[in-house]
Design an enzyme around this catalytic site. Structure first.
Site, PDB file in Angstrom:
ATOM      1  N   HIS A  11     -24.408  -3.835 -36.118  1.00 57.62           N
ATOM      2  CA  HIS A  11     -24.633  -5.073 -36.880  1.00 57.62           C
ATOM      3  C   HIS A  11     -24.535  -4.793 -38.375  1.00 57.62           C
ATOM      4  O   HIS A  11     -24.923  -3.711 -38.838  1.00 57.62           O
ATOM      5  CB  HIS A  11     -26.011  -5.657 -36.535  1.00 57.62           C
ATOM      6  CG  HIS A  11     -26.199  -7.029 -37.115  1.00 57.62           C
ATOM      7  ND1 HIS A  11     -26.618  -7.226 -38.406  1.00 57.62           N
ATOM      8  CD2 HIS A  11     -25.963  -8.262 -36.590  1.00 57.62           C
ATOM      9  CE1 HIS A  11     -26.652  -8.535 -38.651  1.00 57.62           C
ATOM     10  NE2 HIS A  11     -26.263  -9.177 -37.577  1.00 57.62           N
ATOM     11  N   GLU A  39     -18.704 -11.355 -36.396  1.00 54.60           N
ATOM     12  CA  GLU A  39     -19.781 -11.814 -37.268  1.00 54.60           C
ATOM     13  C   GLU A  39     -19.362 -11.631 -38.722  1.00 54.60           C
ATOM     14  O   GLU A  39     -19.628 -10.567 -39.314  1.00 54.60           O
ATOM     15  CB  GLU A  39     -21.048 -10.993 -36.996  1.00 54.60           C
ATOM     16  CG  GLU A  39     -21.549 -11.088 -35.574  1.00 54.60           C
ATOM     17  CD  GLU A  39     -23.071 -11.150 -35.503  1.00 54.60           C
ATOM     18  OE1 GLU A  39     -23.724 -10.775 -36.492  1.00 54.60           O
ATOM     19  OE2 GLU A  39     -23.580 -11.584 -34.478  1.00 54.60           O
TER      20      GLU A  39
HETATM   21  P1  PGA Z   1     -27.912 -15.654 -38.326  1.00 56.94           P
HETATM   22  O1  PGA Z   1     -27.705 -14.217 -37.735  1.00 56.94           O
HETATM   23  O2  PGA Z   1     -27.636 -16.625 -37.197  1.00 56.94           O
HETATM   24  O3  PGA Z   1     -29.333 -15.710 -38.781  1.00 56.94           O
HETATM   25  O4  PGA Z   1     -26.931 -15.846 -39.425  1.00 56.94           O
HETATM   26  C1  PGA Z   1     -26.603 -13.961 -36.935  1.00 56.94           C
HETATM   27  C2  PGA Z   1     -26.438 -12.510 -36.677  1.00 56.94           C
HETATM   28  O5  PGA Z   1     -26.687 -11.713 -37.589  1.00 56.94           O
HETATM   29  O6  PGA Z   1     -26.062 -12.143 -35.561  1.00 56.94           O
END
Ligand code: PGA
Length: 259
Positions: free
Chosen positions: A94, A161
């Site tokens: 991530h 992402e």
């Molecule tokens: P968020 O996080 O929905 O708070 O933007 C998404 C993620 O980091 O997977």
């Protein structure tokens, strides 16, 4: 074929809060039979997830893992420990781990290997730092994926992402953009590793109820990965119930391999 709808609570929810959360969520999605659901809580709450979700239609997992199976790594948690707690999924790479802990693509690849060695499925996050033209985005993602060519594709999920769409103050990327990026990721991956057409590609970044339908309606979007908006189990349940006309573009084999 089914959509994957999941959430990471990040560094939120104590194990006591997690128990309440999971009890509520489990009941709210009891009727969802055509989607694969998962929740990733902090390490300290995974035993609670096993306790509260066993026998339900919701799977659980972890937000990170150490690449080695055991040893002198104070404070770390291994894949064997996560497998022992019944985890199905482990998130790897991530942006916040790359940012806060300097994780590299090499480390991410080693973590994926550990997760798969223990029979779990790695959810590998990829995405560009800022808004860029499609070609540049795809190049950046290809670099992140370059080390995964020898991994087990049956135990791999990609989460697109875009960093600029993650977190408070951000907005989800437009569905049409996500569809284009997913198609490009798929094409690149298939070029790199034959058989990669079965790897699900899900989207994460400020997903909420309002965006879910359009995102899932994009042909190349196989599911959603929800962050802060999922801290309310009712919101995650509403996203899990999103009605969509189209089916995801992945192969039916995937259900079998991640089961
Ligand atoms: P968020 O996080 O929905 O708070 O933007 C998404 C993620 O980091 O997977």
């Amino acid at each position: 074929m089914s959509f994957l709808i999941g959430a990471s609570s990040k560094m939120n929810l104590t194990s006591t809060q997690g128990a309440t959360y999971l009890d509520t969520f489990r009941e709210l999605v009891d009727d969802v039979t055509d989607r694969e659901l998962f929740v990733l809580l902090p390490f300290t709450s995974i035993w609670v997830a096993r306790d509260r979700l066993t026998g339900s239609n919701v799977r659980w997992g972890a937000q990170d893992v150490h690449p080695e199976d055991s040893g002198a790594h104070t404070g770390d948690v291994s894949a064997s420990m996560l497998a022992d707690l019944g985890c199905t999924y482990v998130e790897v790479g991530h942006h916040e781990r790359r940012r806060d802990h300097g994780e590299t693509n090499e480390l991410v690849a080693a973590k994926v290997e550990a997760v798969q060695r223990w029979g779990m499925t790695a959810i590998v996050c990829v995405g560009e730092e800022r808004r860029l033209p499609l070609d540049t985005v795809v190049e950046a993602i290809d670099r992140q994926l370059g080390l995964l060519t020898s991994c087990d594709l049956r135990r791999l999920i990609l989460a697109y992402e875009p960093v600029w769409a993650i977190g408070t103050g951000a907005q989800a990327a437009a569905a049409s953009w996500v569809g284009r990026v997913h198609a490009a990721i798929r094409a690149g991956l298939v070029g790199l590793v034959p058989g990669a057409q079965t790897v699900p590609i899900i989207y994460g970044g400020s997903v909420g109820v309002a965006d879910a339908r359009a995102l899932l309606g994009q042909p190349g979007v196989d599911g959603l990965f929800v962050g802060r908006q999922a801290l309310d189990p009712h919101v995650l349940a509403a996203i899990a119930h999103t009605s969509v006309a189209t089916m995801p573009g992945m192969s039916p084999e995937r259900r079998v391999t991640t089961a």
